[in-house]
Design a protein around this motif. Structure first.
Motif, PDB file in Angstrom:
ATOM      1  N   ALA A 225      30.958  40.752 -72.641  1.00 37.39           N
ATOM      2  CA  ALA A 225      30.834  42.147 -72.236  1.00 37.39           C
ATOM      3  C   ALA A 225      30.066  42.280 -70.924  1.00 37.39           C
ATOM      4  CB  ALA A 225      30.145  42.953 -73.339  1.00 37.39           C
ATOM      5  N   LYS A 226      29.016  41.502 -70.771  1.00 36.31           N
ATOM      6  CA  LYS A 226      28.228  41.554 -69.532  1.00 36.31           C
ATOM      7  C   LYS A 226      29.075  41.148 -68.332  1.00 36.31           C
ATOM      8  CE  LYS A 226      23.702  40.606 -71.633  1.00 36.31           C
ATOM      9  NZ  LYS A 226      22.610  39.600 -71.765  1.00 36.31           N
ATOM     10  N   LEU A 227      29.917  40.122 -68.501  1.00 35.89           N
ATOM     11  CA  LEU A 227      30.769  39.703 -67.396  1.00 35.89           C
ATOM     12  C   LEU A 227      31.825  40.762 -67.104  1.00 35.89           C
ATOM     13  CD1 LEU A 227      31.626  37.748 -65.244  1.00 35.89           C
ATOM     14  CD2 LEU A 227      32.896  36.437 -66.983  1.00 35.89           C
ATOM     15  N   ALA A 228      32.412  41.334 -68.147  1.00 35.59           N
ATOM     16  CA  ALA A 228      33.410  42.377 -67.948  1.00 35.59           C
ATOM     17  C   ALA A 228      32.815  43.546 -67.156  1.00 35.59           C
ATOM     18  CB  ALA A 228      33.951  42.864 -69.290  1.00 35.59           C
ATOM     19  N   CYS A 229      31.610  43.954 -67.507  1.00 35.35           N
ATOM     20  CA  CYS A 229      30.973  45.063 -66.794  1.00 35.35           C
ATOM     21  C   CYS A 229      30.583  44.663 -65.379  1.00 35.35           C
ATOM     22  CB  CYS A 229      29.755  45.563 -67.568  1.00 35.35           C
ATOM     23  SG  CYS A 229      30.190  46.490 -69.069  1.00 35.35           S
ATOM     24  N   SER A 230      30.167  43.428 -65.182  1.00 34.81           N
ATOM     25  CA  SER A 230      29.859  42.958 -63.826  1.00 34.81           C
ATOM     26  C   SER A 230      31.103  42.961 -62.952  1.00 34.81           C
ATOM     27  CB  SER A 230      29.265  41.542 -63.882  1.00 34.81           C
ATOM     28  OG  SER A 230      27.999  41.545 -64.499  1.00 34.81           O
ATOM     29  N   ILE A 231      32.241  42.612 -63.531  1.00 36.40           N
ATOM     30  CA  ILE A 231      33.509  42.665 -62.804  1.00 36.40           C
ATOM     31  C   ILE A 231      33.791  44.097 -62.346  1.00 36.40           C
ATOM     32  CG2 ILE A 231      36.015  42.560 -63.139  1.00 36.40           C
ATOM     33  CD1 ILE A 231      35.511  40.011 -64.815  1.00 36.40           C
ATOM     34  N   VAL A 232      33.601  45.030 -63.258  1.00 37.96           N
ATOM     35  CA  VAL A 232      33.850  46.430 -62.919  1.00 37.96           C
ATOM     36  C   VAL A 232      32.941  46.875 -61.779  1.00 37.96           C
ATOM     37  CG1 VAL A 232      33.752  48.803 -63.760  1.00 37.96           C
ATOM     38  CG2 VAL A 232      34.669  46.997 -65.232  1.00 37.96           C
ATOM     39  N   GLU A 233      31.693  46.470 -61.839  1.00 41.44           N
ATOM     40  CA  GLU A 233      30.687  46.961 -60.900  1.00 41.44           C
ATOM     41  C   GLU A 233      30.733  46.290 -59.531  1.00 41.44           C
ATOM     42  OE1 GLU A 233      27.224  48.321 -64.063  1.00 41.44           O
ATOM     43  OE2 GLU A 233      27.368  46.214 -63.482  1.00 41.44           O
ATOM     44  N   ASN A 234      31.335  45.105 -59.444  1.00 43.75           N
ATOM     45  CA  ASN A 234      31.352  44.353 -58.186  1.00 43.75           C
ATOM     46  C   ASN A 234      32.733  44.433 -57.550  1.00 43.75           C
ATOM     47  OD1 ASN A 234      31.279  42.401 -56.119  1.00 43.75           O
ATOM     48  ND2 ASN A 234      29.756  41.200 -57.223  1.00 43.75           N
TER      49      ASN A 234
END
Length: 253
Positions: A225-234
């Motif tokens: 989940a943290k990576l998925a959200c980092s993808i969205v944010e970057n």
């Protein structure tokens, strides 16, 4: 893309990595719709998040089109899609009982690859209907591949082919959708503590993760989940498949 105030759909969000992604997206301020098979905890999870839940079978391609449209209508739009639904079976290309049957191979490819592409083409359409942000971005699609896409084990021929397809289409789809401001990426997890794997005893897990560089354990859903959200944010992340594997490389078996 800033997650706060955005509309997100998580397909497979009633359990495991999908559930963790739905929870983190909601915690970061997104309005979340969960789509999953009936009979799970999706309705309660969505209620706890102040979100939306709809039953849906991704292998019912026309049916899921209607369900996704309902989700987008109820949300008010679509900016983020995280797709985690999938699965596989263990069969060799050739075994003592004969050749791998085509029906099973086709079923695994349909579940993982064709159904993911079907979701993506529809999700991209809904994203394209929204207003672009200051950077010209309209949406982010995050798919779920597997490290089996790169070093599949004995008996994973169908699963590996399907997950390799998900990894392989990320760049082409990102190029297809770039002019619309939609990014596409895939995450390739190793062994994660989800589903039946989560119930394995420690003595069974230990040899499976012994080859990890570090940490020598299974992944946790919240790490996906943290990576998925980092993808969205970057916004500079696009068109690739990111391994999430603690340096693991699958042995032949």
């Amino acid at each position: 893309m800033e997650i706060q105030g955005k509309y997100a759909v998580v397909v497979g969000g009633a359990s495991g990595m999908g559930r963790a992604s739905a929870e983190l997206l909601a915690a970061k301020g997104a309005k979340v719709a969960i789509i999953d098979r009936p009979g799970g905890e999706g309705k309660q999870i969505a209620a706890d998040l102040g979100g939306i839940y709809l039953d849906g079978d991704i292998t019912d391609h026309s049916g899921i089109e209607e369900i996704l449209a309902q989700a987008v209508e109820q949300l008010g739009g679509l900016h983020i899609a995280v797709n985690t639904a999938g699965g596989g079976v263990a069969k060799r290309t050739l075994s003592k009982s004969g050749p791998h049957d085509l029906e099973t191979f086709a079923s695994v490819v349909n579940l993982n690859l064709i159904s993911t592409f079907n979701l993506n083409r529809l999700q991209a359409f809904h994203m394209s209907q929204g207003e672009a942000d200051a950077d010209g971005e309209r949406g982010v699609i995050v798919n779920t591949s597997s490290i089996a896409a790169f070093e599949g084990q004995i008996g994973q021929v169908a699963y590996s082919a399907a997950k390799a397809g998900i990894a392989g289409m990320a760049l082409t789809m990102a190029r297809d959708l770039g002019s619309l401001g939609v990014r596409v990426l895939a995450i390739a997890p190793s062994l994660f503590k989800t589903g039946a794997v989560a119930r394995m005893p420690d003595e069974t897990i230990a040899p499976l993760v012994a080859g990890n560089a570090f940490p020598k354990r299974m992944g946790r859903p919240e790490e996906y989940a943290k990576l998925a959200c980092s993808i969205v944010e970057n916004g500079m992340l696009n068109g690739q498949c990111l391994r999430l594997d603690a340096g693991m490389r699958f042995a032949p078996k």
